[in-house]
Design a protein around this motif. Structure first.
Motif, PDB file in Angstrom:
ATOM      1  N   VAL A 137      65.364 -30.839 -57.340  1.00  0.00           N
ATOM      2  CA  VAL A 137      64.640 -30.585 -56.098  1.00  0.00           C
ATOM      3  C   VAL A 137      64.382 -29.090 -55.930  1.00  0.00           C
ATOM      4  N   GLU A 138      65.410 -28.284 -56.163  1.00  0.00           N
ATOM      5  CA  GLU A 138      65.274 -26.830 -56.073  1.00  0.00           C
ATOM      6  C   GLU A 138      66.115 -26.200 -57.168  1.00  0.00           C
ATOM      7  N   GLY A 139      65.554 -25.209 -57.849  1.00  0.00           N
ATOM      8  CA  GLY A 139      66.318 -24.465 -58.830  1.00  0.00           C
ATOM      9  C   GLY A 139      66.082 -24.887 -60.266  1.00  0.00           C
ATOM     10  N   VAL A 140      66.978 -24.410 -61.134  1.00  0.00           N
ATOM     11  CA  VAL A 140      66.930 -24.674 -62.571  1.00  0.00           C
ATOM     12  C   VAL A 140      68.333 -25.095 -63.003  1.00  0.00           C
ATOM     13  N   PHE A 141      68.408 -26.183 -63.760  1.00  0.00           N
ATOM     14  CA  PHE A 141      69.695 -26.714 -64.201  1.00  0.00           C
ATOM     15  C   PHE A 141      69.671 -26.951 -65.703  1.00  0.00           C
ATOM     16  N   GLU A 142      70.851 -26.823 -66.307  1.00  0.00           N
ATOM     17  CA  GLU A 142      71.020 -27.198 -67.700  1.00  0.00           C
ATOM     18  C   GLU A 142      71.767 -28.526 -67.709  1.00  0.00           C
ATOM     19  N   LEU A 143      71.199 -29.501 -68.383  1.00  0.00           N
ATOM     20  CA  LEU A 143      71.819 -30.812 -68.550  1.00  0.00           C
ATOM     21  C   LEU A 143      72.401 -30.848 -69.956  1.00  0.00           C
ATOM     22  N   ILE A 144      73.716 -31.061 -70.050  1.00  0.00           N
ATOM     23  CA  ILE A 144      74.421 -31.019 -71.332  1.00  0.00           C
ATOM     24  C   ILE A 144      75.051 -32.382 -71.593  1.00  0.00           C
ATOM     25  N   LEU A 145      74.773 -32.956 -72.761  1.00  0.00           N
ATOM     26  CA  LEU A 145      75.342 -34.245 -73.152  1.00  0.00           C
ATOM     27  C   LEU A 145      76.602 -34.032 -73.986  1.00  0.00           C
ATOM     28  N   ASP A 146      77.432 -35.079 -74.112  1.00  0.00           N
ATOM     29  CA  ASP A 146      78.678 -34.934 -74.877  1.00  0.00           C
ATOM     30  C   ASP A 146      78.427 -34.700 -76.362  1.00  0.00           C
ATOM     31  N   SER A 147      77.215 -34.958 -76.844  1.00  0.00           N
ATOM     32  CA  SER A 147      76.861 -34.668 -78.241  1.00  0.00           C
ATOM     33  C   SER A 147      76.610 -33.181 -78.457  1.00  0.00           C
ATOM     34  N   GLY A 148      76.504 -32.429 -77.351  1.00  0.00           N
ATOM     35  CA  GLY A 148      76.183 -31.007 -77.430  1.00  0.00           C
ATOM     36  C   GLY A 148      74.707 -30.725 -77.187  1.00  0.00           C
ATOM     37  N   GLU A 149      73.881 -31.774 -77.163  1.00  0.00           N
ATOM     38  CA  GLU A 149      72.461 -31.560 -76.880  1.00  0.00           C
ATOM     39  C   GLU A 149      72.291 -31.073 -75.447  1.00  0.00           C
ATOM     40  N   LYS A 150      71.271 -30.205 -75.245  1.00  0.00           N
ATOM     41  CA  LYS A 150      71.038 -29.597 -73.935  1.00  0.00           C
ATOM     42  C   LYS A 150      69.550 -29.604 -73.617  1.00  0.00           C
ATOM     43  N   ARG A 151      69.254 -29.636 -72.326  1.00  0.00           N
ATOM     44  CA  ARG A 151      67.883 -29.479 -71.849  1.00  0.00           C
ATOM     45  C   ARG A 151      67.910 -28.639 -70.580  1.00  0.00           C
ATOM     46  N   ILE A 152      66.918 -27.774 -70.439  1.00  0.00           N
ATOM     47  CA  ILE A 152      66.717 -27.035 -69.195  1.00  0.00           C
ATOM     48  C   ILE A 152      65.773 -27.863 -68.336  1.00  0.00           C
ATOM     49  N   MET A 153      66.165 -28.048 -67.078  1.00  0.00           N
ATOM     50  CA  MET A 153      65.354 -28.833 -66.149  1.00  0.00           C
ATOM     51  C   MET A 153      64.994 -27.967 -64.949  1.00  0.00           C
ATOM     52  N   ARG A 154      63.718 -28.027 -64.584  1.00  0.00           N
ATOM     53  CA  ARG A 154      63.198 -27.235 -63.469  1.00  0.00           C
ATOM     54  C   ARG A 154      62.720 -28.143 -62.348  1.00  0.00           C
ATOM     55  N   GLN A 155      62.396 -27.534 -61.219  1.00  0.00           N
ATOM     56  CA  GLN A 155      61.962 -28.271 -60.044  1.00  0.00           C
ATOM     57  C   GLN A 155      60.917 -29.321 -60.410  1.00  0.00           C
ATOM     58  N   GLY A 156      61.183 -30.569 -60.018  1.00  0.00           N
ATOM     59  CA  GLY A 156      60.281 -31.678 -60.298  1.00  0.00           C
ATOM     60  C   GLY A 156      60.604 -32.427 -61.574  1.00  0.00           C
ATOM     61  N   ASP A 157      61.426 -31.854 -62.458  1.00  0.00           N
ATOM     62  CA  ASP A 157      61.803 -32.551 -63.688  1.00  0.00           C
ATOM     63  C   ASP A 157      62.761 -33.698 -63.362  1.00  0.00           C
ATOM     64  N   VAL A 158      62.730 -34.724 -64.202  1.00  0.00           N
ATOM     65  CA  VAL A 158      63.518 -35.939 -63.978  1.00  0.00           C
ATOM     66  C   VAL A 158      64.317 -36.278 -65.229  1.00  0.00           C
ATOM     67  N   SER A 159      65.578 -36.643 -65.036  1.00  0.00           N
ATOM     68  CA  SER A 159      66.378 -37.179 -66.134  1.00  0.00           C
ATOM     69  C   SER A 159      66.646 -38.648 -65.846  1.00  0.00           C
ATOM     70  N   VAL A 160      66.720 -39.434 -66.894  1.00  0.00           N
ATOM     71  CA  VAL A 160      67.092 -40.838 -66.779  1.00  0.00           C
ATOM     72  C   VAL A 160      68.387 -40.993 -67.568  1.00  0.00           C
ATOM     73  N   GLN A 161      69.500 -40.988 -66.856  1.00  0.00           N
ATOM     74  CA  GLN A 161      70.821 -41.104 -67.471  1.00  0.00           C
ATOM     75  C   GLN A 161      71.147 -42.584 -67.609  1.00  0.00           C
ATOM     76  N   ARG A 162      71.345 -43.024 -68.825  1.00  0.00           N
ATOM     77  CA  ARG A 162      71.596 -44.437 -69.106  1.00  0.00           C
ATOM     78  C   ARG A 162      73.040 -44.613 -69.560  1.00  0.00           C
ATOM     79  N   ALA A 163      73.982 -44.473 -68.610  1.00  0.00           N
ATOM     80  CA  ALA A 163      75.420 -44.591 -68.892  1.00  0.00           C
ATOM     81  C   ALA A 163      75.842 -43.630 -70.003  1.00  0.00           C
ATOM     82  N   THR A 164      75.320 -42.402 -69.948  1.00  0.00           N
ATOM     83  CA  THR A 164      75.649 -41.400 -70.962  1.00  0.00           C
ATOM     84  C   THR A 164      76.536 -40.310 -70.364  1.00  0.00           C
ATOM     85  N   ALA A 165      77.405 -39.741 -71.204  1.00  0.00           N
ATOM     86  CA  ALA A 165      78.312 -38.677 -70.772  1.00  0.00           C
ATOM     87  C   ALA A 165      77.534 -37.364 -70.707  1.00  0.00           C
TER      88      ALA A 165
END
Length: 196
Positions: free
Chosen positions: A120-148
């Motif tokens: 909604v506001e700001g910038v976030f880093e989404l980090i998975l337990d595999s070590g993969e990462k994504r930067i997410m900005r205002q308006g971006d959407v993640s679909v977490q499917r029972a993932t760590a």
């Protein structure tokens, strides 16, 4: 609910919204006696919970305890207001908004849900337990499917607050590629949801 003592990092959340973020308004609609659509309530949510040594606050915007939802006689509104929900409801739904202080990082966790996370506001880093990462900005959407995963507020290089909204829906049992049941865990988030 009065917040506990201030944390050592200086940023301190005393209420919703967190300092530096605007107040949100929740509008709940329904039907009047003539069957017309009307606004029933406009407010800021029913349940707030301080987290991460008062560097974050959760605002529960709505929850339902079952699907399909019974909307008759506004029973869903009454249930949502009366009871602060657990992390998620089996066969229900939750809409949760969390204000994160600068640089705040959630613990690694896995909910047995499908979560739609919207920045909604700001910038976030989404980090998975595999070590993969994504930067997410205002308006971006993640679909977490029972993932760590875990979230890190990197707004202003970790100097500003940020806000994320999630919609959590229950999912069926998840089995991994080895045929083993996937289990959920909340890590240190568990303390915020015990007894509910």
């Amino acid at each position: 609910m009065a917040p506990p003592n201030k944390n050592p990092n200086g940023y301190y959340v005393e209420s919703f919204p967190a300092p530096g973020l605007r107040q949100i308004v929740r509008h709940i609609t329904g039907l009047n006696k003539q069957g017309e659509s009307v606004f029933l309530h406009s407010d800021h949510g029913d349940h707030h919970r301080f987290m991460v040594q008062n560097q974050a606050i959760s605002n529960l915007l709505y929850s339902t305890q079952e699907t399909p939802v019974d909307l008759n006689n506004n029973i869903d509104i009454q249930k949502a207001k009366e009871k602060e929900p657990p992390f998620h409801y089996k066969s229900g739904s939750i809409v949760r908004m969390i204000d994160f202080g600068p640089g705040v990082e959630s613990p690694l966790h896995r909910a047995m849900t499908i979560d739609y996370g919207i920045i909604v506001e700001g910038v976030f880093e989404l980090i998975l337990d595999s070590g993969e990462k994504r930067i997410m900005r205002q308006g971006d959407v993640s679909v977490q499917r029972a993932t760590a995963h875990k979230w890190v507020n990197v707004t202003g290089n970790g100097t500003l607050p940020g806000r994320v909204m999630w919609v959590l829906l229950d999912c069926k049992e998840v089995v991994d590629a080895k045929g083993e049941k996937v289990e959920g865990y909340l890590g240190s988030l568990q303390e915020h949801y015990e007894g509910r």
